[in-house]
Design a protein around this motif. Structure first.
Motif, PDB file in Angstrom:
ATOM      1  N   MET A 140     -19.881  29.653 -20.572  1.00 26.51           N
ATOM      2  CA  MET A 140     -21.192  29.010 -20.536  1.00 26.51           C
ATOM      3  C   MET A 140     -21.102  27.742 -19.681  1.00 26.51           C
ATOM      4  SD  MET A 140     -23.476  27.794 -23.854  1.00 26.51           S
ATOM      5  CE  MET A 140     -22.244  26.634 -24.469  1.00 26.51           C
ATOM      6  N   ARG A 141     -22.043  27.578 -18.808  1.00 25.01           N
ATOM      7  CA  ARG A 141     -22.104  26.373 -17.979  1.00 25.01           C
ATOM      8  C   ARG A 141     -23.170  25.444 -18.545  1.00 25.01           C
ATOM      9  NH1 ARG A 141     -21.789  27.194 -11.604  1.00 25.01           N
ATOM     10  NH2 ARG A 141     -21.224  24.998 -11.858  1.00 25.01           N
ATOM     11  N   VAL A 142     -22.742  24.263 -18.922  1.00 28.63           N
ATOM     12  CA  VAL A 142     -23.615  23.302 -19.593  1.00 28.63           C
ATOM     13  C   VAL A 142     -23.834  22.093 -18.699  1.00 28.63           C
ATOM     14  CG1 VAL A 142     -23.954  21.887 -21.645  1.00 28.63           C
ATOM     15  CG2 VAL A 142     -22.654  24.037 -21.810  1.00 28.63           C
ATOM     16  N   ALA A 143     -25.074  21.769 -18.451  1.00 27.36           N
ATOM     17  CA  ALA A 143     -25.411  20.526 -17.754  1.00 27.36           C
ATOM     18  C   ALA A 143     -25.895  19.533 -18.798  1.00 27.36           C
ATOM     19  CB  ALA A 143     -26.498  20.766 -16.709  1.00 27.36           C
ATOM     20  N   VAL A 144     -25.185  18.424 -18.915  1.00 22.61           N
ATOM     21  CA  VAL A 144     -25.591  17.394 -19.869  1.00 22.61           C
ATOM     22  C   VAL A 144     -26.395  16.342 -19.112  1.00 22.61           C
ATOM     23  CG1 VAL A 144     -24.815  15.752 -21.610  1.00 22.61           C
ATOM     24  CG2 VAL A 144     -23.454  17.814 -21.134  1.00 22.61           C
ATOM     25  N   VAL A 145     -27.645  16.211 -19.486  1.00 22.80           N
ATOM     26  CA  VAL A 145     -28.494  15.202 -18.851  1.00 22.80           C
ATOM     27  C   VAL A 145     -28.167  13.880 -19.522  1.00 22.80           C
ATOM     28  CG1 VAL A 145     -30.838  14.553 -18.215  1.00 22.80           C
ATOM     29  CG2 VAL A 145     -30.242  16.979 -18.494  1.00 22.80           C
TER      30      VAL A 145
ATOM     31  N   ASP B  50     -26.390  27.492 -17.465  1.00 20.78           N
ATOM     32  CA  ASP B  50     -27.016  28.298 -18.509  1.00 20.78           C
ATOM     33  C   ASP B  50     -27.882  27.465 -19.443  1.00 20.78           C
ATOM     34  OD1 ASP B  50     -25.531  30.812 -17.909  1.00 20.78           O
ATOM     35  OD2 ASP B  50     -23.812  29.543 -18.430  1.00 20.78           O
ATOM     36  N   VAL B  51     -27.460  26.231 -19.654  1.00 20.98           N
ATOM     37  CA  VAL B  51     -28.133  25.402 -20.657  1.00 20.98           C
ATOM     38  C   VAL B  51     -28.121  23.946 -20.223  1.00 20.98           C
ATOM     39  CG1 VAL B  51     -25.980  25.208 -21.962  1.00 20.98           C
ATOM     40  CG2 VAL B  51     -28.141  24.773 -23.115  1.00 20.98           C
ATOM     41  N   PHE B  52     -29.182  23.244 -20.618  1.00 19.63           N
ATOM     42  CA  PHE B  52     -29.318  21.821 -20.316  1.00 19.63           C
ATOM     43  C   PHE B  52     -29.460  21.071 -21.638  1.00 19.63           C
ATOM     44  CE2 PHE B  52     -30.473  24.163 -16.655  1.00 19.63           C
ATOM     45  CZ  PHE B  52     -30.005  23.414 -15.578  1.00 19.63           C
ATOM     46  N   LEU B  53     -28.537  20.157 -21.861  1.00 19.36           N
ATOM     47  CA  LEU B  53     -28.556  19.351 -23.079  1.00 19.36           C
ATOM     48  C   LEU B  53     -28.981  17.932 -22.699  1.00 19.36           C
ATOM     49  CD1 LEU B  53     -27.896  18.912 -26.110  1.00 19.36           C
ATOM     50  CD2 LEU B  53     -25.561  18.338 -25.396  1.00 19.36           C
TER      51      LEU B  53
ATOM     52  N   GLN C 280     -17.849  25.209 -19.304  1.00 18.39           N
ATOM     53  CA  GLN C 280     -17.845  24.208 -18.232  1.00 18.39           C
ATOM     54  C   GLN C 280     -18.947  23.196 -18.515  1.00 18.39           C
ATOM     55  OE1 GLN C 280     -18.111  25.839 -14.286  1.00 18.39           O
ATOM     56  NE2 GLN C 280     -18.702  23.877 -13.370  1.00 18.39           N
ATOM     57  N   VAL C 281     -18.571  21.942 -18.585  1.00 12.04           N
ATOM     58  CA  VAL C 281     -19.530  20.881 -18.907  1.00 12.04           C
ATOM     59  C   VAL C 281     -19.613  19.916 -17.729  1.00 12.04           C
ATOM     60  CG1 VAL C 281     -20.072  18.956 -20.444  1.00 12.04           C
ATOM     61  CG2 VAL C 281     -19.066  21.071 -21.384  1.00 12.04           C
TER      62      VAL C 281
END
Length: 296
Positions: A1-6, A58-61, A26-27
């Motif tokens: 999972m590829r995570v983009a942390v805002v 995949d996801v934005f936190l 992956q963060v």
């Protein structure tokens, strides 16, 4: 999972998520000020952060909501909305973030859901502020409409001081958000909701009526009552935030109030207090949501 942390570069939370992710996920960080968009421009990604194509994630936190102009805030929410429309998982959803950063809108939704909140009055002028101060009993908490961690919050008990504060803020174009001060025993409860999971801690500060950890409050483990669990879950639902920090206050007379709902809650103090790897729980929750979306 590829995570983009805002989040802000260098954020403790980004590093904590990377630690918890290990080789499994992956963060990467995608700061709000770097968000950009393009339309009908094939040479650039439609949605980007410092030229990186955001659609590969995949996801934005969303971990923070830094101060910004109205135009910037609206654009940033627009970008999150476009990512959500493109099928990406955005936690929390832009509509929930918009509601949670606005204390008036949050309180209005809580009240509409039948949840107990302190008496609240919101106005824009000195005279209206003075009238609200007197109507609320001459002991009020003045809060910025936007903001968190106790910043800009003041307890006002003197009419002359309150009037000067209202005059100054009105001249600066601020909205006056006033709540009655609720006498309490020096502690409140932070409920941390992550989907169906709920964690909680008690926060107390013997030297300050505010119980923010950032202001030196002490924390301890706590088991919530059924009433507190119900209040926390209904409050998060009222704002539409699956990841939420809900602040609950018990008055000296035993009444319980919902003070705030945070749609980008921190977990540093919570993880240390409960000795739980909250970052890992967050990643597990995000992975569950991503899988569910893919299988739908």
């Amino acid at each position: 999972m590829r995570v983009a942390v805002v989040a802000t570069p260098g954020s403790w939370y980004v590093e904590d998520l990377r630690r918890a992710a290990g080789e499994r996920h992956q963060v990467e960080v995608a700061p709000f000020p770097e968000l950009a968009a393009s339309l009908n421009a094939a040479e650039r990604p439609a949605l980007a952060a410092a030229s990186r194509d955001l659609t590969v994630f995949d996801v934005f936190l969303v971990r923070t909501m830094p101060p910004a102009s109205l135009e910037q805030v609206i654009f940033r929410m627009d970008v999150l909305g476009r990512l959500e429309a493109a099928g990406k998982v955005v936690v929390n959803p832009p509509k929930a973030i918009e509601a949670a950063v606005d204390k008036y809108l949050t309180s209005a939704r809580l009240a509409a859901a039948g949840l107990p909140i302190p008496r609240t009055m919101v106005c824009q002028g000195r005279d209206e502020g003075v009238a609200a101060f007197e109507a609320l009993g001459g002991d009020v908490v003045l809060k910025p409409l936007f903001g968190g961690e106790g910043r800009g919050i003041a307890r006002l008990q003197n009419l002359d001081v309150a009037a000067r504060a209202f005059q100054t803020l009105s001249q600066l174009g601020s909205v006056l958000y006033l709540q009655e001060f609720i006498p309490h025993e020096g502690f409140d409860v932070r409920a941390f909701l992550l989907g169906d999971r709920l964690l909680a801690m008690r926060r107390s500060n013997p030297s300050d009526w505010r119980t923010n950890v950032s202001r030196g409050a002490m924390t301890e483990k706590i088991e919530l009552t059924d009433e507190e669990v119900d209040l926390a879950r209904r409050s998060a639902a009222a704002v539409g935030a699956p990841l939420a920090g809900v602040d609950l206050l018990t008055a000296r007379d035993g009444r319980r109030f919902v003070l705030e709902v945070n749609a980008a809650p921190g977990w540093k103090a919570l993880a240390a207090t409960l000795e739980v790897d909250v970052a890992l729980l967050v990643l597990d929750y995000l992975e569950t949501v991503v899988r569910g979306r893919a299988e739908a």
